[in-house]
Design a protein around this motif. Structure first.
Motif, mmCIF file in Angstrom:
data_model
loop_
_atom_site.group_PDB
_atom_site.id
_atom_site.type_symbol
_atom_site.label_atom_id
_atom_site.label_comp_id
_atom_site.label_asym_id
_atom_site.label_seq_id
_atom_site.Cartn_x
_atom_site.Cartn_y
_atom_site.Cartn_z
ATOM 1 N N UNK A 177 1.353 -1.158 -0.345
ATOM 2 C CA UNK A 177 -0.057 -0.167 -0.052
ATOM 3 C C UNK A 177 1.298 1.199 0.152
ATOM 4 N N UNK A 178 2.130 1.128 0.899
ATOM 5 C CA UNK A 178 3.063 2.606 1.163
ATOM 6 C C UNK A 178 3.164 2.495 -0.236
ATOM 7 N N UNK A 232 0.439 3.435 -3.630
ATOM 8 C CA UNK A 232 -0.895 4.874 -2.371
ATOM 9 C C UNK A 232 -0.387 5.702 -4.062
ATOM 10 N N UNK A 233 0.920 6.338 -3.874
ATOM 11 C CA UNK A 233 0.961 7.667 -4.680
ATOM 12 C C UNK A 233 0.287 7.606 -6.550
ATOM 13 N N UNK A 273 -1.573 5.166 -7.460
ATOM 14 C CA UNK A 273 -3.280 5.130 -7.404
ATOM 15 C C UNK A 273 -4.259 5.854 -7.046
ATOM 16 N N UNK A 274 -3.298 6.984 -6.322
ATOM 17 C CA UNK A 274 -4.392 8.019 -6.147
ATOM 18 C C UNK A 274 -4.143 8.546 -7.160
ATOM 19 N N UNK A 275 -3.021 8.724 -7.813
ATOM 20 C CA UNK A 275 -2.902 9.831 -9.259
ATOM 21 C C UNK A 275 -3.958 9.333 -9.696
ATOM 22 N N UNK A 296 -7.264 7.265 -9.468
ATOM 23 C CA UNK A 296 -8.641 7.279 -8.609
ATOM 24 C C UNK A 296 -8.519 8.711 -9.068
ATOM 25 N N UNK A 297 -8.032 9.729 -8.455
ATOM 26 C CA UNK A 297 -8.814 11.193 -8.059
ATOM 27 C C UNK A 297 -9.007 12.170 -9.452
ATOM 28 N N UNK A 308 -10.824 2.636 -3.943
ATOM 29 C CA UNK A 308 -9.589 2.415 -3.095
ATOM 30 C C UNK A 308 -9.292 1.118 -2.327
ATOM 31 N N UNK A 332 -1.383 13.688 -15.571
ATOM 32 C CA UNK A 332 -0.534 13.620 -14.125
ATOM 33 C C UNK A 332 0.110 12.113 -14.095
ATOM 34 N N UNK A 338 3.577 14.478 -13.595
ATOM 35 C CA UNK A 338 3.778 14.404 -12.585
ATOM 36 C C UNK A 338 4.699 13.110 -11.504
ATOM 37 N N UNK A 347 0.987 16.495 -5.536
ATOM 38 C CA UNK A 347 0.594 15.150 -6.194
ATOM 39 C C UNK A 347 -0.569 15.137 -5.582
ATOM 40 N N UNK A 348 -1.118 14.535 -5.710
ATOM 41 C CA UNK A 348 -2.770 13.845 -5.819
ATOM 42 C C UNK A 348 -3.029 13.102 -4.227
ATOM 43 N N UNK A 366 -5.064 11.433 -0.494
ATOM 44 C CA UNK A 366 -6.797 10.481 -0.380
ATOM 45 C C UNK A 366 -6.717 10.868 0.306
ATOM 46 N N UNK A 398 -5.568 5.533 3.785
ATOM 47 C CA UNK A 398 -6.095 4.122 3.225
ATOM 48 C C UNK A 398 -5.247 3.150 3.547
#
Lengths: 185, 152
Positions: A16-17, A20-21, A23-25, A27-28, A41, A138, A142, B54-55, B57, B61
């Motif tokens: 997850x760690x 995470x970045x 996945x967040x990119x 999903x968001x 998530x 992104x 990014x 950066x995006x 949550x 999580x």
């Protein structure tokens, strides 16, 4: 990693760690509604957990989790009947890359726009992009992923990724120039 | 100066990769206000995107995910399987040893009939050994749970 592949739950937080970045990119940028992010998530990582023993090391673990994220979001948007690339986004964009008269006529030179306004306009231009374009932008600008890596995540050929990125940037630039023009008037 | 405007693709590439890779195209851009302003807009856009945070949550999580993972705080299936295997091996060894002793009782024990005390000793011994292994497994399971709890 060994622990993760043996489905040792204590090793899963490490995945997850690690992811995470990215996945967040995805999903968001793909799903606008923030209230749905948590459910998505959870669904993504539950799928990852279940499929983990089938991970074949054919790509990076982060890419593999990103693929799951992208496909999960895509399924979600399909259910909600939300297009990831609306027809308007492709209007007048046949992929040709010649110089456009419209673009040439919209020069920003000499436009007295305040820096604050300019920042807001820039942000608006990014926000107005269709979900897929926003995600690709992104991931490329990014997260610094290559065309090939983005292609592996989205299932799109590298050439298509490159083309969509080109269109996304052009769309942003055109809407920016339009805003600058409005400000001028 | 080349009077033909550059293509959008080249303008984007100049903005992304810099002028060094496109020296001849830059010759045109620096003297053409239209192309120059377009490169500027692309640069601004790309800079804005790259400088954006950066995006992230808006929730924890790890917590959200781990509560959905089935039995994430209990013994892992792999560990459980490993342990079950060792119990099975131990049982097989005990049964095989018992069978060998029974089959070759005349040679090994020099008797045609195994005394009841010895049979009882073997049964009780095997039972205690298996009980010990089950208790050990429970202890390991508890230890794992405590470890997971302590690390959250």
């Amino acid at each position: 990693m060994q622990g993760v592949l043996q489905k040792d739950p204590r090793a899963f937080p490490a995945i997850i760690r690690l992811t995470e970045r990215l996945v967040a990119s995805i999903v968001i940028k793909l799903v606008k509604d923030t209230e749905e992010h948590k459910d998505l998530a959870q669904e993504i990582y539950l799928k990852t957990y279940k499929k983990l023993s089938g991970f074949q090391f054919q790509c990076k673990l982060t890419t593999w989790v990103a693929q799951i994220s992208y496909n999960t979001c895509l399924d979600h948007l399909k259910k909600k009947k939300i297009p990831i690339l609306d027809i308007q986004a492709l209007d007048g964009e046949d992929g040709k890359r010649e110089t456009s008269d419209y673009a040439r006529s919209n020069s920003t030179e000499g436009l007295p726009i305040l820096i604050k306004q300019r920042k807001e306009i820039l942000q608006e231009a990014i926000d107005q992009l269709p979900p897929l374009y926003k995600t690709l932008i992104t991931l490329y600008h990014q997260d610094s992923l290559s065309y090939e890596e983005i292609g592996a995540i989205t299932g799109l050929p590298s050439g298509t990724v490159k083309n969509y990125l080109f269109r996304a940037r052009k769309k942003m630039k055109d809407s920016l120039l339009l805003e600058y023009k409005k400000e001028e008037l | 100066m080349n009077t033909i405007h550059l293509s959008e693709e080249i303008l984007q590439q100049i903005a992304i990769e810099g002028i060094d890779k496109y020296p001849s195209e830059w010759e045109h851009v620096k003297d053409c206000s239209a192309c120059h302003s377009h490169v500027q807009v692309y640069r601004e856009l790309i800079m804005k995107i790259e400088q954006s945070p950066f995006p992230e949550f808006q929730f924890d999580l790890q917590e959200a995910v781990l509560q959905k993972i089935p039995n994430h705080s209990s013994t892992s299936p792999a560990t459980g399987r490993k342990y079950n295997n060792s119990i099975l091996i131990m049982m097989a060894v005990i049964i095989a040893a018992g069978s060998l002793i029974y089959l070759f009782r005349e040679k090994i024990l020099q008797v045609s009939k195994i005394p009841d005390e010895f049979s009882l000793f073997l049964i009780m011994g095997s039972g205690l050994l298996l009980l010990g292994m089950i208790v050990w497994e429970m202890f390991k399971d508890y230890d794992k749970k405590m470890n997971v709890l302590n690390h959250q």
